[in-house]
Design a protein around this motif. Structure first.
Motif, short mmCIF file in Angstrom:
data_model
loop_
_atom_site.label_atom_id
_atom_site.label_comp_id
_atom_site.label_asym_id
_atom_site.label_seq_id
_atom_site.Cartn_x
_atom_site.Cartn_y
_atom_site.Cartn_z
N GLU A 194 38.96 32.86 -46.72
CA GLU A 194 38.78 31.41 -46.63
C GLU A 194 38.15 30.86 -47.92
O GLU A 194 38.53 29.79 -48.39
N ILE A 202 39.78 28.02 -50.47
CA ILE A 202 39.05 26.79 -50.78
C ILE A 202 38.89 26.64 -52.29
O ILE A 202 39.13 25.56 -52.85
N ILE A 217 39.60 20.67 -50.83
CA ILE A 217 39.39 22.00 -50.25
C ILE A 217 40.54 22.47 -49.38
O ILE A 217 40.50 23.58 -48.84
N SER A 218 41.59 21.65 -49.22
CA SER A 218 42.71 22.07 -48.39
C SER A 218 43.99 21.41 -48.87
O SER A 218 43.97 20.44 -49.61
N ILE A 255 37.74 21.61 -42.59
CA ILE A 255 39.19 21.80 -42.74
C ILE A 255 39.87 21.82 -41.37
O ILE A 255 41.00 21.33 -41.21
N ASP A 256 39.18 22.35 -40.38
CA ASP A 256 39.75 22.46 -39.02
C ASP A 256 39.40 21.24 -38.16
O ASP A 256 39.31 21.34 -36.94
N HIS A 257 39.25 20.09 -38.78
CA HIS A 257 38.79 18.89 -38.06
C HIS A 257 39.73 18.47 -36.93
O HIS A 257 39.31 17.79 -35.99
N GLU A 312 46.54 20.52 -46.57
CA GLU A 312 47.07 19.68 -45.51
C GLU A 312 46.83 18.20 -45.76
O GLU A 312 47.68 17.37 -45.45
N ASP A 313 45.67 17.87 -46.32
CA ASP A 313 45.31 16.47 -46.45
C ASP A 313 45.47 15.93 -47.87
O ASP A 313 44.91 14.91 -48.22
N LEU A 347 38.33 16.48 -48.10
CA LEU A 347 39.40 17.39 -47.68
C LEU A 347 40.44 17.61 -48.76
O LEU A 347 41.05 18.67 -48.84
N TYR A 362 42.20 25.59 -53.98
CA TYR A 362 42.53 24.17 -53.80
C TYR A 362 41.63 23.28 -54.65
O TYR A 362 42.10 22.27 -55.20
#
Length: 262
Positions: A129, A133, A257-258, A172-174, A260-261, A254, A136
């Motif tokens: 993980e 992070i 660090i990821s 990240i898993d919000h 997706e967003d 976000l 990204y």
């Protein structure tokens, strides 16, 4: 290479050479096995002891030197894996390497941001993980405007540096966060018929239930506290209930660090 200007101050030649040499190997796709990682500490201790025995140095002296060498080796291997992770998803690798080269050697703002990234990396655990992070974060910095967005990047890097790896993973898993929390008018957590002063632990347990995970509740509780105290999510009145939502600051973080967003 661009000429110097008021806003583009090149590092001195020695710094340029040092940076290029230090990261030349990191720009190559090199696989590091688990066995290699496990042997780093033993190799470091062995190398230092051999040199110190000749000088009849005290045990503590080469112990600390071994620690320093191990930390340096593990950080180098960590960066190799960060670059491997990053390169695996970059569409135009040549273009990305060119941007990275500019960041490291031609742009004072980029170099300052990269140095801050390095400090974050040094305190980030060498786990899957953490590697993702970091990759990204570096990708965001390399592909963005160093100068005009310097203050913004610097601000969010400061926040990343303050947060634990558990808090970053939870952020990240919000999408698996419980959407509502039961609070009374005094802001206390309502658990059945009982009112609980501290709601963080109970929210952490609800997260475990919703996400289907069985993570350490104490670590989750601390992560929830970190995110809330740093203004990354908020609790607002939603009719008779209280809802949980990311703040603008949380949503913006976000993107650092990821994927997706972005």
């Amino acid at each position: 290479m661009k000429k110097n200007s008021k806003d583009e101050v090149l590092p001195i030649e020695n710094d340029v050479s040092r940076i290029k040499k230090g990261y030349e190997e990191s720009l190559k796709e090199i696989e590091v096995s688990a066995a290699d990682k496990k042997n780093l500490l033993l190799d470091s201790i062995s190398n230092v002891i051999k040199g110190e025995i000749k000088e009849k140095a005290p045990l503590f002296k080469y112990y600390f030197k071994a620690q320093e060498e191990y930390s340096r080796n593990i950080e180098e291997q960590k960066q190799i894996e960060v670059f491997n992770e990053l390169f695996s998803r970059v569409d135009d690798l040549a273009e990305f390497k060119e941007k990275l080269q500019i960041m490291l050697t031609e742009d004072q703002y980029g170099l300052m941001l990269f140095n801050k990234y390095k400090r974050i990396s040094e305190s980030t655990p060498f786990v899957e993980e953490g590697i993702k992070i970091l990759s990204y974060t570096l990708e965001k910095l390399v592909n963005d405007d160093f100068k005009n967005k310097f203050s913004q990047h610097n601000y969010f890097l400061e926040i990343i540096d303050k947060l634990s790896i558990q808090a970053l993973i939870l952020l990240i898993d919000h999408k698996n966060w419980p959407e509502q929390i039961q609070l009374n008018s005094s802001g206390r957590y309502v658990l059945g018929q009982a009112i609980v002063e501290d709601w963080y632990a109970h929210y952490a347990m609800e997260y475990n239930t919703k996400s289907g995970r069985q993570l350490d509740v104490m670590l989750l509780e601390l992560a929830v506290r970190e995110l809330y105290s740093n203004g990354l999510f908020t609790i607002y009145q939603d009719g008779a209930n209280h809802s949980v939502a990311l703040t603008i600051q949380g949503a913006s973080l976000l993107t650092y660090i990821s994927e997706e967003d972005k």
